[in-house]
Design a protein around this motif. Structure first.
Motif: not given
Lengths: 389, 389, 389, 389
Positions: A198-207, A214-223, A231-237
């Motif tokens: 999400w950090g990478t997606a966020y940094a690009h979207c910000l610019k 950003v899209v959160v795909d619930t299956g796309h994360h590290a264990p 989700v809370a962080t992206l909503l806050r941003e």
């Protein structure tokens, strides 16, 4: 309005977008098991999606995937939209595909060769053209780009290329259009992925600006990743644009949402509700595969799983929770949340459906409708839709 | 014989089996990128495998995969074996395939339906027939069996079915034949896998008898698993039958062995050497995909990576290590191991090759041989071999 | 007896052993936060455990940890047992500790130095002596043994030492005594752990004999591990001796059981029930830390979480499930399981408690009992029990 | 200057900051094993750090931890700085500690209670005061803040509190001072962590301004995370402030850097070099525990491991790499990188040391210096420094 009435009212506004590709065949790298009755073109996919909405009442839109759902002719998409409307649904987000041409072996928008990048960006621009035709608000971008071996490509330059390509597409967006950037931990690339978190997606979207989200795909994360925190962080941003729902035990398993960890889905939906994300500004989409289970019922079930998690999230006694949190009462605060989670919301949802004029039991209603046997009989011959269709 | 001479002598005896399927096309669920010059049948795969052995000197056998490498005629396999021999290699392990027929959607040997189980076991028995024809010692069994959703099937009954099927196949083995049982953490099943870990494979092999042995595929473990511990334990139990080498950053990525974590490969090879496993009783095989890289050179490189890790493992000063371990000198014991690992063994391996009458530089020698362009020119038309071929 | 009556009857027989150490202070490597009212000796721990059983009715035994719960005098343990009995509980499993003496820096039973191994085994033998005195059936063995750095010690020889030490202790067991061997993925050792997985524990127990059984600690697995599969497998092998319940998001977090993934706990309990493991032969114990939450209520809550998961597991319609599984109806089979899971069993458990003569609400009853403030007032001075006490 | 001369010149400028706390005792939650000769105060820690620099030549600064390294008196820190200087080193970053007071049970800067937050921020402001006294450039912030249970606190409000507290501290920074914000996947919090990933740290630093930079602790990531990608991304964003080096197999194991995955360390250092991060603007620090190994030699070894990885990174033939990458030659590009990695750089580093007037063998030189036995003899009595000291 009583609190329960408010919960019901909220549930009636819910909208879960279903993906056209989930109606087609899918599989693993080892095998795609074909099913009977699978749609052979976007028109039939919309027929099936119409059934899902007919029985659930909360699946009013359908995401398209280009080129899988490409239609010909100058009025093609208008026809498709009309076809959808006649089945009670609308066309939703446009999903691009820059991973199935031979040119994309080493990437698309991040490819070392400018010719391939040009082709990829042109495809994205074409997707915006299609959005103009379909009236879609959202362009959903997932890039399979990455590398398999250390050294294979320069991972930093790939970011530069990504930024450049995205900027060109962003500039093309209309006033009411958005770009939704999806991240994914790994696969199909196995060493580095160009938008891995999400950090990478966020940094690009910000610019890029406010139309990039950003899209959160619930299956796309590290264990072990705490997805509700993201989700809370992206909503806050102000940067959460959409969900791709599915569930996973291991990697990007693409199982039915809520099948692997229903408690996690509830926690995610709680942060959505708490963070003001239960609005049309956040698109709630499914992105799943139904490799071995019947597809339409699996999608109905998935929509219901999202509903159940949402109902539980709405039932959290936020007043009591705030008091326990303020008091530092760890067990009580947890108990308030668990109390909502442990509630059996199925009776409530049956009521909601009946008040919406629906059958209280979508799975049973679909089964009784005879649609499943009808499509098996009728959809004979032709090429079944699939990931590679 | 000096110690270095002993190391060289050991390296000259090394044998890494290459898999016929690695010469064909492979990919992810998203896309298989075809390459030029890929073999179209088992005969051409053996041609390529012959080249790998010609330039490395330590890849004398080739694993077959049935039905991908099935040949017709009563003398088919004898012909194939002769074809191999003429290219300087021999036929190796027979690998079964019980995952690519539509019948296997819910499993093979563990399927709830006895008819499907019968079909699966019959295929395995046929594989033993083929072993009789090829003279292969090893039947390698990997089962894609498992479930995607909790409740889908009874995970304990599936064990009973597995045990029953394996027992029938075991009974069919000849005196000099073995059954190698592979385990895998997940994929293609996403909720439960019927042989998910070494413990399960071990428990089954133990009951079957001495001809049943466990295969360690280096890519088939949960994140963080200490694979060399498993190797040491299986050797201690007399139950390590073979390796499937490849490497991974995330899941079963099937990258070139040694590409992701060369230090881990070294540690594994150290336990092999230390535990008496560097013998023909343990089969060292590659099991990889070359989705985006040139296949033959990737296999040559992989063989070399195994060689380098083995050379380093052989160079560990075990006397000094034993002293440091006995003294509880943590840093010194670690230093002894790291000293071997940090050694650049490429000069030593160049010498070994020259002493074996080979070019010191297998990658360069292959490049200069012209084989790559020859197969691109000649292998035109027909169907390229691939996972689904 | 109706089916519901049978479920209730089963729930009334449930027994969850609570661990004496969970009543004391615990923490992370960064900080142990002391709480008020914490017991200062085993007698006070039993007082607290008595309260947990008084309000839940299903926590009749208490596990001891030696030397933390060591008592002096020839009649010490008889006195302790009497003290427990007066509080309505009994002494349960004896847990050994071979990780808190300076001698154990490089291991205990696997230590390279025979002197240290002797000390460790002597401690285990002493634990059996204590079992004779307390009448405990089970000796629970968890070893912190392992290494932090590659090369630090010979991981295979450590297995030999382990086997030798266990054999000596096994030989000392009385006819009605058992040895329960626990495995753990990692921590406190960070490179290799001497009993890292169920396979290793199983292999040792198999050689030791029928009185050696495996303990499944729900927090001791690699990310993504399917624990219920292990439970099913160990039950099938007749080698499941006990559970250590707790929950985890990341590592061995030791949170309250059911707090992180209640669906997983349900699936585990389902395999227990299905596999015939819901009997006294399998010991159900908690092994948790309550670093920041109030300890006694946290334990009550944990016991209730196990109850709820068990109730749901007992409610699975196994007849309907078998039909759906036999028919290969993936969605229906999953639905049968989810139907039980989604049931709110709290009303049922309130009934069960009332029929057992208990308050329907254990948390409330404990709160109203005044015990919490009483112990804060009375337990002043002295040294609070803790992991290092 | 030849290329090799340039590599040597670069290596001579390297600076790895050692942490004062690594000279003291540390352990796991299970046990801290004390070692002989451990420093009892910051003065003795500096004595030891001086030795590390004396023998390696590239460890010129020492990070302090407040309050562990607090000194009294108006001239306390000036005295400490002078003490350091006399031992050939300088005082480095100031590390705050907001996790070892009883008040911090539920957090510090994110605590629900404003009083606790005030206390935490005051501590951070005091750390800046100390920086003024020591002349330190960097304030390194790691927060143990988080929650253990869903619902325990409002994870979004905690972000608001974090932002507010950081802003106050940021405002206090002098012109030449920086704030380095560290993220950590988990521990000691087990459900949610308030700064769990680089994205969160980045988002906060971005809003704070140019003096706020992100710290990458190599042990603080989810399993499978591609750390070098994060390094490349942060460098591209101008937001990489520092490294905390250590290594891990599982969680935050805090083993010696380079001990678990030397190839990963090399890849990280390659991205540092390639991204222009090999400058004083990026602080290279160790943050490790030496629980069972001798501390000073472990730190010397760690510094050498960083040196070796750096040397290999500097040796990558970037011209050849660029060509292979441009040509899409996956195997050749990977081979260029592996060629540098497989080089034994120890002879080169011996030369570098000799040219710097140092012993070519730092480990041996330290051993021969007699310092180890001297401190065991002299440091008798008093309280050994440790994490809780």
């Amino acid at each position: 309005m009583t609190e329960l009435a408010a919960v019901k009212a909220a549930l009636k506004t819910q909208a879960v977008e279903t993906p056209s590709w989930a109606y087609g065949n899918s599989g693993t790298r080892f095998k795609v098991f074909a099913q009977q009755g699978v749609p052979r073109d976007p028109w039939e996919k919309l027929d099936d999606a119409g059934k899902v909405h007919e029985f659930t009442g909360v699946a009013p839109t359908v995401a398209l995937h280009i080129p899988w759902d490409k239609v010909e002719g100058s009025d093609g998409y208008a026809e498709l939209a009309k076809h959808a409307q006649e089945r009670g649904v609308k066309l939703g987000a446009i999903n691009s595909n820059t991973f199935q041409d031979d040119d994309y072996k080493l990437g698309s928008i991040c490819h070392p060769d400018a010719t391939v990048r040009r082709k990829a960006v042109d495809h994205l621009l074409e997707c915006v053209d299609i959005m103009d035709a379909t009236g879609s608000r959202d362009l959903k971008l997932w890039f399979a780009d990455g590398t398999n071996y250390p050294g294979q490509d320069d991972i930093r330059e790939r970011q530069d290329r990504l930024a450049e390509g995205l900027a060109e597409v962003y500039a093309r967006l209309g006033d009411d259009q958005r770009m939704l950037l999806e991240y994914k931990f790994f696969e199909p690339a196995f060493y580095s992925t160009d938008v891995p978190d999400w950090g990478t997606a966020y940094a690009h979207c910000l610019k890029l600006g406010p139309k990039a989200q950003v899209v959160v795909d619930t299956g796309h994360h590290a264990p072990g990743t705490n997805i509700e925190f993201i989700v809370a962080t992206l909503l806050r941003e102000g940067k959460l644009g959409a969900f791709d729902f599915n569930s996973r035990f291991y990697a990007d398993d693409d199982l039915m949402v809520g099948a692997a960890d229903p408690f996690q889905l509830f926690r995610i939906m709680y942060e959505v509700v708490r963070g003001g994300g239960f609005t049309p500004e956040v698109a709630f989409m499914l992105d799943q595969c139904h490799n071995i289970e019947a597809k339409i019922p699996a999608i109905i079930r998935s929509v219901m799983n999202v509903q159940e998690a949402t109902a539980k999230a709405l039932l959290v006694d936020r007043g009591a929770l705030a008091v326990a949190q303020r008091d530092g009462d760890v067990l009580e605060a947890n108990a308030v949340v668990m109390d909502a989670y442990n509630t059996d919301v199925r009776p409530l949802l049956r009521e909601v459906r009946e008040e919406m004029g629906l059958d209280a039991d979508p799975m049973g209603a679909y089964r009784r409708s005879g649609w499943a046997s009808k499509i098996v009989e009728e959809r004979v011959g032709g090429d079944q839709a699939g990931w590679g269709a």
